[in-house]
Design an enzyme around this catalytic site. Sequence first.
Site, PDB file in Angstrom:
ATOM      1  N   CYS B 158     122.575 -54.610   6.178  1.00  0.00           N
ATOM      2  CA  CYS B 158     121.589 -55.014   5.178  1.00  0.00           C
ATOM      3  C   CYS B 158     121.039 -56.430   5.349  1.00  0.00           C
ATOM      4  CB  CYS B 158     122.170 -54.841   3.783  1.00  0.00           C
ATOM      5  SG  CYS B 158     123.028 -53.266   3.616  1.00  0.00           S
ATOM      6  N   HIS B 291     120.455 -61.010  -3.442  1.00  0.00           N
ATOM      7  CA  HIS B 291     120.698 -59.730  -2.760  1.00  0.00           C
ATOM      8  C   HIS B 291     120.834 -58.653  -3.845  1.00  0.00           C
ATOM      9  CE1 HIS B 291     121.783 -57.014   0.425  1.00  0.00           C
ATOM     10  NE2 HIS B 291     122.983 -56.790  -0.053  1.00  0.00           N
ATOM     11  N   HIS B 326     117.335 -50.468  -2.614  1.00  0.00           N
ATOM     12  CA  HIS B 326     117.942 -51.246  -1.531  1.00  0.00           C
ATOM     13  C   HIS B 326     117.433 -50.662  -0.235  1.00  0.00           C
ATOM     14  CE1 HIS B 326     120.379 -53.478   1.026  1.00  0.00           C
ATOM     15  NE2 HIS B 326     121.594 -53.065   0.701  1.00  0.00           N
TER      16      HIS B 326
END
Lengths: 85, 396, 339
Positions: B158, B291, B326
């Site tokens: 990620c 995040h 995400h």
Amino acid sequence: MTNLKLELKEKIIEQLNLEEFTVADIADDDALFGDGLGLDSIDALELIVMLDKDYGIQLTDPKEGKEIFKSIAILADYISDKRAK
Amino acid sequence: MDVAITGMGIISAIGHSMEENKASLLAAKNGIGTLKHIQTKHSELIKVGEISFSNSELTNHLQLPENHNYTRTGLLGLFAAKAALVNANITNIQEYKTGFISATTVGGMDMTELYIKQFATNPEVQKYIHTHHAGDSTQKIADALRITEFVTTISTACSSSANAIMLGARLIKSGKLDRVVVGGTDALSKFTINGFKTLMIQSDELCAPFDAHRKGLNLGEAAAYLVLESKEVVLKEKKEVLAFLSGYGNANDAFHQTASSENGEGAFLAMQKALRTAKLNPEQIDYINAHGTATPNNDLSESIALQRVFGRNIPDFSSTKAFTGHTLAAAGVVEAVFSIVSLQEQTVFPNLNFSAVIPETGLKPVTSVIKKELQHVLSNSFGFGGNCSTLIFSKA
Amino acid sequence: MKKVFIHSAVCISAQYTFDTEEFLNDIIELSGETASAQYPNYRDYIAPSASRRMATAVKMGVSAASKALEKANLNQPDAIITGTGMGCIEDTEKFLNSIIINDEAFLTPTSFIQSTHNTIGAQIALGIKCKAYNSTYAHAALSFESALLDAQMQLQHEESNHILVGGVEELGKEIINSVRMMEDANFDGIQVPFGEGASFFVLSSEAKENAIQLVDMEVCSSASEEIIHKKLILFLERNSIIASEIDVLIGGRNGDVFDGYYDAIATLFKIAPELCYKHLSGEFYTASAFGLWTACQLLRHQNIPEDLIYKGRVKPEIKTILLYNQFKGRDHSFILLKL
């Protein structure tokens, strides 16, 4: 050793690939997580799947696993109680 | 020496263009909904940030031949990369030493998972054998953009595209490149949907980053690219600078394959490094695009890291993952785009779906669209394998 | 700009390259479609509690990295940079197959979390608790070179002093068969088996006695034979080297039609012998890391095992080596080493 406890020990060794352990190495009351067998959060998830697949018990919250997976003895009691398979 | 950003291109669940994404952010309109393009048993049990275009619609937009072997990851990537070049007013890519750095975790898996069992027997799908690897979409996009020299792909889960941006900046600073297109792309796939399901960190509702009752993330798909240019090119071409990349840092949590450490060590180190390269003090950060995946683990760990870096004076912060989902490898660059839009609009975007603070930390994110003076914006991206990256953008 | 030196080079491959100080003394002839690596005794390098989750690439990577650090007398590098073309394909295939076979039911997380490309670099860091910069490149046959370039830049600009760099690949069980099938459908496809392996290096800005210098390197995503020829001339010029100063040329020939690229540049080197290695390592996206390991061994041992020689006569002294690799007409790289 009851059949279920023996079965659980064998399953855990196989499922979690604990190559260096035999069934004899895991005592019924040994801590599975932390300082005992040293399992971690990923192993807990693996055991949650095992509970569902082999015993028909579904845990929806991974945090529930903390209490249930404390030791083979506790896990065996829980399964005997709740199993659907 | 700050690196100039002269162009951006993006496609996400909240828009097929920069303008659409910006409009959604300003209107606090999220793109999370029910999965449409993928056949999975879990579609009723999850919510996703899916891009509305189908693969054939993307093919038409990109005017690709019918028998192409682009994966969805490649289609989304090409769409966004082309838009970035247009936005940067680049007509002759080969006029300057230009590189291309992309990032992906899914790669060609969206096709591999459909056809792997037919590879041996069905000639029509054999064209997807060679598209599985992470470099395929990058190579295709580079070829389409006619970038032939420095081309590479980063895959660090990620944080991937944040690392791509970082590498691009370093290549410009070292003089190895005059210009570089950087970013990443990830499509939704059955593989990742099932993968995150096994981790029990996917929510069946709209995700609620930094909320006490957060249940997990919503997966998303997106592609975005920035065009970074050297000071020399900017001056020579009299380019409009959208923002500057003034700082960056990468560190490793070295704690666990997927979980973040309790004290957010990797995140803390990455933010410190970014502040150091930017030569900024924590007080100078005006807004943080966190995040904030809405998983129990990340949001707590990241909150603690924020407290360690900023002490009592944590700047306004929000996670935009409740808008887009995400987007895995693309998250870093998508949120870089949003950080730059923040600077351009002098506006902070809300952390949607928030109701109660995390009891352990008591940190409250921004919950509405707020106009405020912004000079420096910090953006975090943390991935599996403890890979923690932070970028700092500054007003042009 | 600081210079860049190679302090250690370690290789796990289809040959006996890991558990020996000798250099390709006992060659294993590879044949067939694929060639597995000669695996070390992983218990020497990885605790069972960690290795129980690891697939081949991760185990090879962690072992090779560990040995490379040990050989360089380094506890903690300032950065860990890995290159892998297909990543953790074993666990990828495992998870994908479990999705298909079980119809998305009763799936377990381990193979999913171990399938991300950066698992190798992450597990190396985890093993030594290294919190430094950590990146993974997954760009086909430039994966390892990208990692090397990143390291070179950091060392040249003093962002780091010692960096652990590696190239890793595992065969996997399924996709590789499809790749082989496609390759063998043409008569001019790759003629060597597909292979796997892990090669790790400690790079440093510190000069040591007899250290090998990574003088320079260059990559190019796609180019014609003509352009590569021109680029190589410029590359040598930029580094003030004339062709006759190259003592050994190492090329990544694999027997396919694109070997023409190696012929195209070989014309520049009338004196240096040309070596090739992929018949020993197998072909895979990070096979060029085996090539670099080979170059390091050549410089250290000052002898060239016969099996490496493609053509030409061996020079008495080996000081300067040029490596060139490409894959299917793209992912070109030049690496220049000097003793």
